[in-house]
Design a protein around this motif. Structure first.
Motif, PDB file in Angstrom:
ATOM      1  N   LYS A 101      74.049  56.613  20.593  1.00 18.37           N
ATOM      2  CA  LYS A 101      74.127  56.352  19.153  1.00 18.37           C
ATOM      3  C   LYS A 101      74.902  55.065  18.876  1.00 18.37           C
ATOM      4  N   LEU A 102      75.981  54.845  19.617  1.00 15.58           N
ATOM      5  CA  LEU A 102      76.751  53.613  19.450  1.00 15.58           C
ATOM      6  C   LEU A 102      75.904  52.379  19.782  1.00 15.58           C
ATOM      7  N   TYR A 103      75.126  52.464  20.847  1.00 12.91           N
ATOM      8  CA  TYR A 103      74.251  51.354  21.231  1.00 12.91           C
ATOM      9  C   TYR A 103      73.259  51.060  20.110  1.00 12.91           C
ATOM     10  N   LYS A 341      72.001  49.247  32.619  1.00 19.55           N
ATOM     11  CA  LYS A 341      71.183  48.780  31.491  1.00 19.55           C
ATOM     12  C   LYS A 341      71.961  48.498  30.215  1.00 19.55           C
ATOM     13  N   VAL A 342      73.287  48.489  30.275  1.00 18.80           N
ATOM     14  CA  VAL A 342      74.117  48.145  29.121  1.00 18.80           C
ATOM     15  C   VAL A 342      74.883  46.865  29.453  1.00 18.80           C
ATOM     16  N   PRO A 343      74.932  45.895  28.534  1.00 12.67           N
ATOM     17  CA  PRO A 343      75.642  44.640  28.814  1.00 12.67           C
ATOM     18  C   PRO A 343      77.132  44.843  29.086  1.00 12.67           C
ATOM     19  N   PHE A 344      77.735  43.803  29.657  1.00 13.16           N
ATOM     20  CA  PHE A 344      79.177  43.743  29.873  1.00 13.16           C
ATOM     21  C   PHE A 344      79.779  42.821  28.815  1.00 13.16           C
ATOM     22  N   ILE A 345      80.525  43.414  27.897  1.00 10.96           N
ATOM     23  CA  ILE A 345      81.164  42.646  26.823  1.00 10.96           C
ATOM     24  C   ILE A 345      82.581  43.168  26.660  1.00 10.96           C
ATOM     25  N   GLY A 346      83.569  42.308  26.875  1.00 14.75           N
ATOM     26  CA  GLY A 346      84.946  42.747  26.687  1.00 14.75           C
ATOM     27  C   GLY A 346      85.904  42.035  27.606  1.00 14.75           C
ATOM     28  N   GLY A 364      69.132  39.101  23.955  1.00 17.65           N
ATOM     29  CA  GLY A 364      70.319  38.296  23.681  1.00 17.65           C
ATOM     30  C   GLY A 364      70.612  38.035  22.226  1.00 17.65           C
ATOM     31  N   MET A 365      69.609  38.135  21.346  1.00 16.54           N
ATOM     32  CA  MET A 365      69.880  37.820  19.940  1.00 16.54           C
ATOM     33  C   MET A 365      70.812  38.853  19.311  1.00 16.54           C
ATOM     34  N   THR A 366      70.539  40.135  19.552  1.00 19.86           N
ATOM     35  CA  THR A 366      71.462  41.141  19.027  1.00 19.86           C
ATOM     36  C   THR A 366      72.706  41.255  19.896  1.00 19.86           C
ATOM     37  N   HIS A 367      72.550  41.237  21.214  1.00 20.17           N
ATOM     38  CA  HIS A 367      73.732  41.423  22.055  1.00 20.17           C
ATOM     39  C   HIS A 367      74.651  40.205  22.037  1.00 20.17           C
ATOM     40  N   GLY A 368      74.105  39.006  21.853  1.00 13.79           N
ATOM     41  CA  GLY A 368      74.977  37.850  21.679  1.00 13.79           C
ATOM     42  C   GLY A 368      75.793  37.966  20.404  1.00 13.79           C
ATOM     43  N   THR A 369      75.185  38.546  19.376  1.00 16.27           N
ATOM     44  CA  THR A 369      75.897  38.770  18.107  1.00 16.27           C
ATOM     45  C   THR A 369      76.911  39.899  18.262  1.00 16.27           C
ATOM     46  N   ILE A 370      76.530  40.973  18.950  1.00 16.67           N
ATOM     47  CA  ILE A 370      77.474  42.055  19.241  1.00 16.67           C
ATOM     48  C   ILE A 370      78.670  41.511  20.022  1.00 16.67           C
ATOM     49  N   ALA A 371      78.413  40.602  20.955  1.00 14.12           N
ATOM     50  CA  ALA A 371      79.521  39.990  21.704  1.00 14.12           C
ATOM     51  C   ALA A 371      80.489  39.300  20.763  1.00 14.12           C
ATOM     52  N   GLY A 372      79.964  38.545  19.805  1.00 18.65           N
ATOM     53  CA  GLY A 372      80.842  37.906  18.824  1.00 18.65           C
ATOM     54  C   GLY A 372      81.653  38.907  18.037  1.00 18.65           C
ATOM     55  N   MET A 373      81.029  40.027  17.664  1.00 14.11           N
ATOM     56  CA  MET A 373      81.712  41.072  16.910  1.00 14.11           C
ATOM     57  C   MET A 373      82.832  41.705  17.735  1.00 14.11           C
ATOM     58  N   ILE A 374      82.509  42.115  18.965  1.00 11.34           N
ATOM     59  CA  ILE A 374      83.484  42.815  19.800  1.00 11.34           C
ATOM     60  C   ILE A 374      84.618  41.889  20.228  1.00 11.34           C
ATOM     61  N   LEU A 375      84.274  40.722  20.740  1.00 13.19           N
ATOM     62  CA  LEU A 375      85.299  39.841  21.305  1.00 13.19           C
ATOM     63  C   LEU A 375      86.229  39.287  20.232  1.00 13.19           C
ATOM     64  N   LEU A 380      91.629  39.487  17.930  1.00 13.95           N
ATOM     65  CA  LEU A 380      92.400  39.602  16.690  1.00 13.95           C
ATOM     66  C   LEU A 380      93.191  40.907  16.610  1.00 13.95           C
ATOM     67  N   GLY A 381      93.042  41.772  17.628  1.00 11.85           N
ATOM     68  CA  GLY A 381      93.773  43.032  17.638  1.00 11.85           C
ATOM     69  C   GLY A 381      93.197  44.085  16.717  1.00 11.85           C
ATOM     70  N   ILE A 382      91.895  43.983  16.443  1.00  6.15           N
ATOM     71  CA  ILE A 382      91.209  44.927  15.562  1.00  6.15           C
ATOM     72  C   ILE A 382      90.412  45.916  16.414  1.00  6.15           C
ATOM     73  N   SER A 383      90.497  47.178  16.111  1.00  6.89           N
ATOM     74  CA  SER A 383      89.737  48.183  16.848  1.00  6.89           C
ATOM     75  C   SER A 383      88.249  48.029  16.544  1.00  6.89           C
ATOM     76  N   ASN A 384      87.440  48.015  17.591  1.00  8.19           N
ATOM     77  CA  ASN A 384      85.992  47.890  17.421  1.00  8.19           C
ATOM     78  C   ASN A 384      85.316  49.151  17.969  1.00  8.19           C
ATOM     79  N   PRO A 385      84.411  49.752  17.210  1.00 11.80           N
ATOM     80  CA  PRO A 385      83.816  51.028  17.642  1.00 11.80           C
ATOM     81  C   PRO A 385      82.944  50.915  18.893  1.00 11.80           C
ATOM     82  N   TYR A 386      82.507  49.695  19.235  1.00 12.06           N
ATOM     83  CA  TYR A 386      81.588  49.521  20.362  1.00 12.06           C
ATOM     84  C   TYR A 386      82.285  49.035  21.636  1.00 12.06           C
ATOM     85  N   GLN A 387      83.563  48.835  21.550  1.00 13.46           N
ATOM     86  CA  GLN A 387      84.323  48.220  22.640  1.00 13.46           C
ATOM     87  C   GLN A 387      84.244  49.017  23.936  1.00 13.46           C
ATOM     88  N   GLU A 388      84.401  50.319  23.860  1.00 14.22           N
ATOM     89  CA  GLU A 388      84.423  51.133  25.076  1.00 14.22           C
ATOM     90  C   GLU A 388      83.045  51.202  25.725  1.00 14.22           C
TER      91      GLU A 388
END
Length: 511
Positions: A101-103, A341-346, A364-375, A380-388
Motif C-alpha cells: 500500500k505504501l508503494y 523489485k523496490v528501489p533503494f532510496i535513503g 524513474g519518473m515517479t521514483h525519481g520524484t519519490i527520491a526527492g520527497m524522501i531525501l 530536513l529532519g521530517i518524518s516521511n511515511p515511505y522512508q522505511e
C-alpha cells in the motif's frame, strides 16, 4: 558486425527528448565551495531533490559529469505512472499488504507532486493526464493479469478491468489505470533546473565527482576541485561509491526504444505488456502529428553480443502491430533492478550524512520524484511515511537471498573467466567492427572506425576489474558485471566507474 550494417538501422540515433530541446550551459566548478547539500547527478532524482531542498531554505550544488538531463533521464520513455507492470501481487506476497500500500501511495503521490510543480511554476512540458493499460497478448497471461488486477484494486489504486486494450492489435484483456500522466521530461527538468542557481546554490556541469572523503563537513573530490557539504546525495543512477554494497543487490539492464509514425488510429495513452520481457508503448504529440514510442527487448548490460539485433527485433515487433510509415528516432537506456523489485532510496548504511537513490526498475519518473520527497524530508529532519519501505539497508530474505547468491556467483565467474581465458589473436577488422583480442602479445579492446582509424583501450573495467564487451549498436564498451559503460575511445559514459579505460598503443598498424 560492420559499420555499414549499423547504419542500416532506421531513425535518427538520438533520444526524442534531447533532439527537441536546447543544450544547457551551466559552468564547471571553478573554485572550492561549501554548501548544505551536494547532489551528485543531474537527472530527475538529483534535480527534484535539489529543488525541494532549496525551497526549504538550504543551499545546494548539483554536480553533473556532462550535461544535466542527458543521461538516463534524457533517454526515458517518461511514463508518469503507478502501473509498474505486474508489481503489486509480488509486493503483497513478499513485503506484506501494508508495504504494498505504501508503494502504491508513494507513486500516486509522486504523480500529484509532478502535476503541482508543473502548475506552480507554469512549466510548458506537454504535461497531460492520461491512463495506462497493462495488457495481455496471449490467453496464457490472463491468470497473472487477473491476480494483479485484484491486488492493485485491493490497495485502493484507480484501476478497472477491460476485455482488451485500445490498441490496433489483438489483446486478451487489460488492467486500466486511471489518473496517470505523461510529459516531455527534459522540458520539465530544464525548467525546474532554473530554480536552483542563486543565493548560494549552484549547478555545475562537466564536473565529474570522483570520490567522497570523510570529515565534517564531507569533501567531494571532483576532476575540477573540491566541494564541501554537510550532506551528500548520490543520484548518479548507479552509485559511484561501493559503500552499502548496493552493487551486490541489483542488476543493470539495457532497453531499446523507437519513435514511429504510424497510419493506425491509436489513443494517446500508455501501454505495457504483461509478458517477460515486456514491451511498452506511449504516444507524444509533435508538430508533425503523434509520435508512437515503442520500447523493450531488455537484456542485462554487457551480456548481448549483437545489440543491433535488439533494435531489429523491436522494429519487427512494432511492424507486426502497427502500419509503420517511418521510424524517426531510436535510442537505448539503462535501468537498475533491485533483487526485491523496490528501489533503494535513503541513507547509506554506516553514514549519517550520505544518501542514495537508485534501482528505479525503469520507473524513474515517479521514483525519481519519490527520491526527492524522501531525501529532502530526511535531510530536513521530517518524518516521511515511505522512508522505511525504500531503505537501502533493508534485506528481504524471501526475495533477495537466492538472487543475491546466483547473481554474484555469476559476476565472480564472469570476472574469473575474463581473467583466465586467453583472448584470440586479432585478425583484420572491418570498418565499424570491434573486439577484445590479443595484439602485440597484449590484450586490448580494439575498434576500427569508418575512416580506418584504430582505437585501442584496456578491456579491464576501471570499477572492479571485469572484462568489458562490445555494444555494436551504441559503439561502446559495456561491463557485464555492474553496468559501467565507456565510449569506443574509453571515455566513461555510465557509472558506477568514474575512470576512463586506459588507452593502448601498438606497433602493429595493419588491423
Amino acid at each position: 558486425m560492420t559499420g555499414d550494417i549499423q547504419h542500416e538501422l532506421a531513425g535518427k540515433a538520438e533520444s526524442l527528448w534531447i533532439a527537441t530541446t536546447h543544450d544547457t550551459g551551466f559552468p564547471s566548478l571553478q573554485e572550492n565551495i561549501s554548501v548544505d547539500v551536494a547532489v551528485l547527478g543531474g537527472g530527475i532524482a538529483g534535480i527534484t531533490s535539489a529543488v525541494f531542498l532549496k525551497e526549504a531554505g538550504l543551499t545546494v550544488a548539483v554536480v553533473e559529469a556532462k550535461r544535466i538531463v542527458k543521461g538516463v533521464t534524457g533517454h526515458t520513455t517518461a511514463h508518469i505512472s503507478s502501473a509498474h507492470n505486474l508489481i503489486y501481487r509480488h509486493l503483497i506476497d513478499h513485503f506484506g499488504r501494508d508495504d504494498a500500500k505504501l508503494y502504491a501511495d508513494a507513486n500516486q503521490e509522486a504523480i500529484e507532486r509532478i502535476a503541482r510543480l508543473v502548475d506552480k511554476n507554469n512549466i510548458d512540458c506537454d504535461f497531460r493526464r492520461t491512463s495506462e493499460y497493462i495488457y495481455a497478448e496471449s490467453r496464457e497471461e490472463l491468470d497473472k493479469l487477473k491476480s494483479e488486477y485484484e491486488a492493485a484494486k485491493s490497495l485502493g489504486l484507480p484501476v478497472s478491468s477491460a476485455d482488451a486494450a485500445p490498441v490496433p492489435f489483438k489483446t486478451y484483456g487489460a488492467i486500466h489505470y486511471q489518473n496517470q500522466a505523461q510529459f516531455h521530461p527534459r522540458k520539465y527538468l530544464l525548467a525546474l533546473s532554473q530554480l536552483i542557481p542563486g543565493k548560494g546554490s549552484y549547478i555545475f556541469e562537466n564536473t565529474r565527482a570522483l570520490d567522497v572523503e570523510g570529515g565534517k563537513p564531507r569533501r567531494i573530490k571532483t576532476d575540477k576541485g573540491y566541494l564541501t557539504a554537510k550532506n551528500i546525495i548520490i543520484a548518479t543512477h548507479y552509485p559511484i561509491l561501493n559503500q552499502g554494497l548496493l552493487f551486490m543487490r541489483m542488476e543493470p539492464y539495457r532497453s531499446y526504444v523507437l519513435g514511429l509514425r504510424v497510419a493506425d488510429e491509436i489513443q494517446e495513452e500508455m501501454f505495457d505488456s504483461s509478458e517477460e520481457p515486456s514491451h511498452y508503448i506511449r504516444t507524444h504529440s509533435t508538430p508533425a502529428g503523434p509520435l508512437v514510442i515503442v520500447g523493450g527487448e531488455d537484456h542485462p548490460t554487457g551480456h548481448e553480443a549483437n545489440t543491433i539485433g535488439r533494435y531489429k527485433r523491436l522494429e519487427q515487433y512494432a511492424r507486426a502491430r502497427f502500419r509503420v510509415e517511418s521510424i524517426d528516432y531510436r535510442w537505448s537506456t539503462q535501468d537498475n533492478y533491485s533483487f526485491d523489485k523496490v528501489p533503494f532510496i535513503g541513507r547509506l548504511s554506516g553514514s549519517k550524512h550520505l544518501y542514495v537513490a537508485t534501482a528505479f526498475k525503469g520507473w524513474g519518473m515517479t521514483h525519481g520524484t519519490i527520491a526527492g520527497m524522501i531525501l529532502s524530508d530526511m535531510i530536513l529532519g521530517i518524518s516521511n511515511p515511505y522512508q522505511e519501505l525504500y531503505d537501502p539497508g533493508r534485506f528481504k530474505p524471501m526475495t533477495t537471498a537466492k538472487k543475491l547468491v546466483t547473481q554474484n556467483v555469476h559476476i565472480a565467474e564472469t570476472l574469473i573467466k575474463g581473467r583466465l581465458s586467453k583472448p584470440e589473436r586479432l585478425t583484420r577488422l572491418g570498418a565499424g567492427e570491434a573486439r577484445v583480442a590479443e595484439i602485440d602479445d597484449k590484450e586490448a579492446g580494439v575498434y576500427k572506425d569508418e575512416k580506418g582509424n584504430i582505437h585501442a583501450v584496456s578491456p579491464v573495467c576501471t570499477h572492479m576489474g571485469c572484462i568489458v564487451s562490445w555494444n555494436n549498436a551504441e559503439r561502446s564498451w559495456d561491463c557485464p558485471c555492474h553496468g559501467s559503460r565507456f565510449g569506443f575511445d574509453g571515455e566513461v559514459i555510465h557509472s558506477p566507474t568514474v575512470k576512463n579505460l586506459e588507452k593502448e598503443e601498438f606497433k602493429t598498424r595493419k588491423i
